[in-house]
Design a protein around this motif. Structure first.
Motif, short mmCIF file in Angstrom:
data_model
loop_
_atom_site.label_atom_id
_atom_site.label_comp_id
_atom_site.label_asym_id
_atom_site.label_seq_id
_atom_site.Cartn_x
_atom_site.Cartn_y
_atom_site.Cartn_z
N THR A 177 126.25 -8.91 177.64
CA THR A 177 124.93 -10.12 177.13
C THR A 177 124.51 -9.05 175.63
N ASP A 178 125.19 -8.28 175.55
CA ASP A 178 124.03 -7.89 174.09
C ASP A 178 125.90 -8.06 173.25
N GLY A 179 126.53 -8.28 173.40
CA GLY A 179 127.28 -8.35 172.58
C GLY A 179 128.70 -7.86 172.37
N PHE A 180 128.83 -7.16 173.85
CA PHE A 180 129.95 -6.19 173.51
C PHE A 180 131.01 -6.73 174.33
N ALA A 181 131.96 -6.16 174.41
CA ALA A 181 133.31 -7.16 174.53
C ALA A 181 134.68 -5.96 174.76
N ALA A 182 134.62 -5.00 175.56
CA ALA A 182 135.74 -4.03 175.84
C ALA A 182 136.65 -5.07 176.35
N GLN A 183 138.20 -4.10 175.56
CA GLN A 183 139.58 -4.80 175.43
C GLN A 183 140.10 -4.10 176.21
N ILE A 184 140.13 -4.03 178.13
CA ILE A 184 141.17 -3.49 178.34
C ILE A 184 142.39 -3.80 179.56
N ARG A 228 134.17 -5.84 164.55
CA ARG A 228 135.76 -6.69 164.01
C ARG A 228 135.76 -5.08 162.74
N ILE A 229 137.33 -6.09 162.69
CA ILE A 229 137.82 -5.97 161.22
C ILE A 229 138.99 -6.74 160.49
N ASN A 230 138.13 -7.14 159.65
CA ASN A 230 138.43 -8.15 158.92
C ASN A 230 138.42 -9.45 159.63
N GLY A 231 137.23 -9.70 160.66
CA GLY A 231 136.89 -10.87 161.46
C GLY A 231 137.82 -10.71 162.53
N ALA A 232 138.26 -9.87 163.09
CA ALA A 232 139.02 -9.29 163.76
C ALA A 232 138.37 -8.81 165.07
N GLY A 233 138.45 -9.40 166.52
CA GLY A 233 137.34 -9.08 167.71
C GLY A 233 136.84 -10.51 168.02
N SER A 234 135.93 -10.27 169.55
CA SER A 234 134.74 -11.61 169.96
C SER A 234 133.30 -10.40 170.21
N ALA A 235 133.46 -8.83 169.55
CA ALA A 235 132.05 -8.19 169.94
C ALA A 235 130.69 -9.09 168.15
N ASP A 236 129.92 -8.93 169.04
CA ASP A 236 129.13 -8.62 168.09
C ASP A 236 127.45 -7.74 167.85
N MET A 237 127.66 -6.31 168.11
CA MET A 237 126.94 -5.56 168.27
C MET A 237 127.19 -4.72 166.84
N GLY A 238 127.68 -4.35 166.20
CA GLY A 238 127.76 -3.74 164.81
C GLY A 238 128.93 -4.44 164.31
N PRO A 239 128.34 -3.92 162.53
CA PRO A 239 129.02 -4.98 161.29
C PRO A 239 130.95 -4.70 161.83
N ASP A 240 130.85 -5.44 160.95
CA ASP A 240 132.97 -5.58 160.74
C ASP A 240 132.89 -4.46 160.16
N LEU A 241 134.06 -3.82 160.01
CA LEU A 241 134.63 -3.08 159.94
C LEU A 241 135.11 -2.42 158.68
N ASN A 242 135.53 -3.84 157.58
CA ASN A 242 136.20 -4.00 156.81
C ASN A 242 136.12 -4.82 155.56
N ARG A 243 135.29 -5.99 156.36
CA ARG A 243 134.65 -6.34 155.58
C ARG A 243 133.02 -6.54 155.32
N PRO A 244 132.61 -6.54 154.38
CA PRO A 244 132.97 -6.24 152.60
C PRO A 244 133.68 -5.04 152.74
N MET A 245 133.29 -3.84 152.85
CA MET A 245 133.94 -2.76 152.93
C MET A 245 134.32 -1.75 153.62
N SER A 246 135.04 -0.91 153.76
CA SER A 246 135.67 -0.04 154.88
C SER A 246 134.54 1.00 155.32
N PRO A 247 133.98 1.86 155.68
CA PRO A 247 133.48 3.09 155.87
C PRO A 247 134.43 3.80 154.98
N VAL A 248 135.84 3.56 155.07
CA VAL A 248 136.35 5.00 154.22
C VAL A 248 135.73 4.95 152.44
#
Length: 281
Positions: free
Chosen positions: A94-101, A205-225
């Motif tokens: 319900t909080d936007g988490f989406a595990a891919q099992i 998500r990464i580059n928009g890939a994913g269905s979760a909405d809890m945290g930010p995209d990890l490559n757009r606009p910048m990567s944590p690295v």
């Protein structure tokens, strides 16, 4: 054994009032494969003949021993079979988490593998609040017996589940998250893609890939690295609050038991690789 129903929505999870847990509310669980959709409510799940009391020695969400009324996830999935044998089970919360099992992991029942259960929060016996949160893990929570036997990701312990969906594997569903095919087979970014899929994709998500909405995209606009020093990034993944905190912080830390040093090396290599492959805006 299922009847089709119109989507009625998921009733909100139980909340605390003045520090005391309120009674849990009945809820609906949706099972969906893109063409079929059925719903089961709390009462129907608790009335199943295969319901059992399950003791979990080290519960991932509650961080200690817990006991649940639960049904075998394998049996529930057998009653709603996947039409695609290569499907992935997406557990959406319900909080936007989406595990891919991986479906094979979710279906496993043998003594040499982890076994998944769908725990059901009874309306008359609400579960305690999660550590540091004003709500419980209900109404539905995927818990695991013998998780170490199958290398179960901590993110596969999906709580506050609203829907179980059969979907294509993440790599097929979102090709923009896949490493360059020209990379050597032993390149650490390949290992890192697997770690990202099992752990990070549940929230980010990464580059928009994913269905979760809890945290930010990890490559757009910048990567944590690109904005963390290497040691700070490693420390942030291990213990986020040791680097920065904010009132609504949700990201947990990942211990060496959950992500090994080799896996962490691979994950950072994957993020570096994807930063160099970021699609143009």
């Amino acid at each position: 054994m299922f009847a089709n129903h119109a989507w009625r929505g998921l009733l909100p999870a139980a909340c605390l009032l003045l520090g005391l847990a309120s009674a849990a509310t009945a809820a609906n669980l949706t099972l969906d494969d893109g063409t079929r959709r059925v719903e089961l409510d709390t009462a129907a799940l608790l009335a199943r003949p295969d319901r059992a009391e399950v003791a979990i020695e080290r519960d991932n969400a509650y961080r200690g021993p817990m006991r649940y009324q639960a049904v075998p996830l394998s049996a529930l999935l057998q009653d709603f079979p996947a039409t695609d044998p290569e499907a992935t089970l997406e557990a959406a919360a319900t909080d936007g988490f989406a595990a891919q099992i991986p479906l094979a992991t979710a279906r496993a029942t043998g003594p040499g593998a982890a076994r998944a259960w769908l725990a059901i929060e009874p309306p008359e016996a609400a579960w305690p609040s999660l550590p540091g949160k004003p709500v419980s893990a209900g109404p539905f929570y995927i818990v695991w017996e013998r998780p170490a036997l199958s290398g179960v990701s901590p993110e596969y312990w999906a709580y506050q589940v609203a829907a179980l969906r059969y979907v294509a594997s993440p790599a097929r569903r979102w090709p923009q998250m896949v490493v360059d095919a020209a990379l050597p087979a032993d390149h650490p970014a390949r290992l890192g893609q697997g770690v990202y899929t099992a752990v990070c994709l549940s929230c980010h998500r990464i580059n928009g890939a994913g269905s979760a909405d809890m945290g930010p995209d990890l490559n757009r606009p910048m990567s944590p690295v690109e904005y963390f020093q290497p040691q700070a990034l490693r420390r942030y993944i291990r213990n986020p609050s040791s680097v920065r905190t904010w009132p609504d912080q949700k990201m947990p830390g990942f211990s060496v038991e959950q992500i090994s040093e080799a896996q962490l090396d691979g994950l950072i290599a994957y993020l570096e690789h994807m930063a160099a492959r970021r699609p143009a805006p």
